[in-house]
Design a protein around this motif. Structure first.
Motif, short mmCIF file in Angstrom:
data_model
loop_
_atom_site.label_atom_id
_atom_site.label_comp_id
_atom_site.label_asym_id
_atom_site.label_seq_id
_atom_site.Cartn_x
_atom_site.Cartn_y
_atom_site.Cartn_z
N ILE A 52 0.85 -1.18 0.00
CA ILE A 52 0.00 0.00 0.00
C ILE A 52 0.89 1.24 0.00
CG2 ILE A 52 -0.18 -0.03 2.52
CD1 ILE A 52 -3.04 1.09 2.24
N TYR A 53 0.52 2.24 -0.80
CA TYR A 53 1.26 3.49 -0.85
C TYR A 53 0.71 4.42 0.22
CZ TYR A 53 3.82 7.43 -2.74
OH TYR A 53 4.68 8.48 -2.90
N LYS A 54 1.52 4.64 1.24
CA LYS A 54 1.10 5.43 2.40
C LYS A 54 2.28 6.23 2.91
CE LYS A 54 -1.93 3.93 6.05
NZ LYS A 54 -2.28 2.88 6.98
N GLY A 55 2.06 7.49 3.18
CA GLY A 55 3.12 8.31 3.76
C GLY A 55 4.33 8.48 2.86
N GLY A 56 4.10 8.48 1.55
CA GLY A 56 5.20 8.73 0.61
C GLY A 56 5.99 7.52 0.18
N LYS A 82 -10.00 2.09 1.14
CA LYS A 82 -10.32 2.98 0.03
C LYS A 82 -9.44 4.23 0.07
CE LYS A 82 -14.29 5.07 2.34
NZ LYS A 82 -15.71 5.36 2.24
N GLY A 83 -9.22 4.78 -1.12
CA GLY A 83 -8.43 5.99 -1.25
C GLY A 83 -6.93 5.76 -1.32
N TYR A 84 -6.50 4.53 -1.56
CA TYR A 84 -5.07 4.22 -1.60
C TYR A 84 -4.69 3.52 -2.90
CZ TYR A 84 -4.65 5.41 3.30
OH TYR A 84 -4.66 6.08 4.49
N ARG A 85 -3.41 3.65 -3.22
CA ARG A 85 -2.81 2.97 -4.36
C ARG A 85 -2.13 1.70 -3.84
NH1 ARG A 85 1.35 6.66 -7.50
NH2 ARG A 85 1.39 7.33 -5.38
N TYR A 86 -2.22 0.61 -4.61
CA TYR A 86 -1.65 -0.67 -4.24
C TYR A 86 -0.75 -1.19 -5.34
CZ TYR A 86 -5.13 -0.71 -0.55
OH TYR A 86 -5.88 -0.38 0.54
N LYS A 87 0.30 -1.89 -4.95
CA LYS A 87 1.20 -2.55 -5.89
C LYS A 87 1.16 -4.04 -5.58
CE LYS A 87 5.64 -1.87 -5.36
NZ LYS A 87 6.98 -1.29 -5.40
N LEU A 88 0.97 -4.86 -6.61
CA LEU A 88 0.91 -6.30 -6.45
C LEU A 88 2.11 -6.92 -7.15
CD1 LEU A 88 -2.76 -6.72 -7.68
CD2 LEU A 88 -2.04 -6.45 -5.33
N THR A 89 2.80 -7.81 -6.47
CA THR A 89 3.84 -8.62 -7.10
C THR A 89 3.54 -10.06 -6.71
OG1 THR A 89 5.32 -8.20 -5.22
CG2 THR A 89 5.64 -6.85 -7.17
N TYR A 90 3.75 -10.96 -7.66
CA TYR A 90 3.43 -12.35 -7.39
C TYR A 90 4.15 -13.28 -8.35
CZ TYR A 90 -0.10 -11.62 -11.07
OH TYR A 90 -0.75 -11.31 -12.22
N GLY A 91 4.26 -14.53 -7.92
CA GLY A 91 4.87 -15.56 -8.74
C GLY A 91 3.81 -16.55 -9.19
N MET A 92 3.82 -16.84 -10.47
CA MET A 92 2.85 -17.77 -11.04
C MET A 92 3.60 -18.68 -11.99
SD MET A 92 -0.63 -18.21 -11.24
CE MET A 92 -1.30 -16.60 -10.89
N ASN A 93 3.51 -19.98 -11.75
CA ASN A 93 4.16 -20.97 -12.61
C ASN A 93 5.67 -20.70 -12.75
OD1 ASN A 93 1.57 -22.03 -13.11
ND2 ASN A 93 1.28 -20.56 -14.77
N GLY A 94 6.28 -20.23 -11.68
CA GLY A 94 7.72 -19.99 -11.69
C GLY A 94 8.15 -18.67 -12.32
N LYS A 95 7.21 -17.84 -12.79
CA LYS A 95 7.54 -16.53 -13.35
C LYS A 95 7.07 -15.45 -12.39
CE LYS A 95 7.47 -16.05 -17.89
NZ LYS A 95 6.89 -15.83 -19.22
N HIS A 96 7.65 -14.27 -12.51
CA HIS A 96 7.34 -13.15 -11.62
C HIS A 96 6.51 -12.11 -12.38
CE1 HIS A 96 10.20 -14.86 -8.84
NE2 HIS A 96 11.03 -14.96 -9.85
N TYR A 97 5.45 -11.61 -11.72
CA TYR A 97 4.55 -10.65 -12.34
C TYR A 97 4.28 -9.48 -11.39
CZ TYR A 97 3.57 -14.51 -15.52
OH TYR A 97 3.68 -15.52 -16.41
N TYR A 98 3.74 -8.41 -11.97
CA TYR A 98 3.32 -7.26 -11.16
C TYR A 98 2.09 -6.63 -11.77
CZ TYR A 98 5.28 -4.16 -14.70
OH TYR A 98 5.52 -3.50 -15.87
N ASP A 99 1.39 -5.89 -10.95
CA ASP A 99 0.23 -5.12 -11.38
C ASP A 99 0.01 -4.05 -10.32
OD1 ASP A 99 -1.95 -4.21 -12.83
OD2 ASP A 99 -3.05 -6.09 -12.75
N SER A 100 -0.87 -3.13 -10.55
CA SER A 100 -1.17 -2.10 -9.56
C SER A 100 -2.63 -1.70 -9.68
CB SER A 100 -0.27 -0.88 -9.76
OG SER A 100 -0.49 -0.33 -11.03
N LEU A 101 -3.13 -1.05 -8.66
CA LEU A 101 -4.50 -0.56 -8.69
C LEU A 101 -4.63 0.61 -7.75
CD1 LEU A 101 -6.78 -1.56 -6.17
CD2 LEU A 101 -5.59 -3.62 -6.79
#
Length: 109
Positions: A52-56, A82-101
């Motif tokens: 979570i993006y909080k406090g800079g 609510k009201g926050y930005r999130y960063k997701l990182t995860y491993g799937m089938n041995g590969k690394h992925y990211y997304d945000s919301l």
């Protein structure tokens, strides 16, 4: 001559970008109060981290490591704020992925 040396040092330093991440952008499914890393029963989720993006800066909000989850267990229900930005990182089938919301104040992604 001194200016040429300074410019050369600046050029070299700006070209050094450190380790490049091998993470790939992969779109994650967000709906209602769930996050689905995959809906394919053949995919295996190895780990995930939500920040979570909080406090800079980003701070770990929730994570799980060393798992082997398949659908429907690849869908989770974190208690996002609510009201926050999130960063997701995860491993799937041995590969690394990211997304945000960004979850706005009306609970919309």
């Amino acid at each position: 001559m001194k200016n040429v040396a300074i410019i050369a040092v600046i050029f070299l330093l700006s070209a050094c970008q450190g380790d490049k991440s091998n993470d790939e952008l992969r779109y994650t499914l967000f709906f209602r109060d769930s996050i689905c890393f995959s809906t394919d029963k053949n995919d295996v989720l190895n780990y995930y981290r939500i920040e979570i993006y909080k406090g800079g800066s980003y701070k770990i909000f929730e994570y799980k490591e060393d798992v082997a989850l398949s659908y429907p267990d690849t869908c989770i229900r974190p208690k996002l704020k609510k009201g926050y930005r999130y960063k997701l990182t995860y491993g799937m089938n041995g590969k690394h992925y990211y997304d945000s919301l960004f979850l706005n104040n009306d609970w919309k992604y």
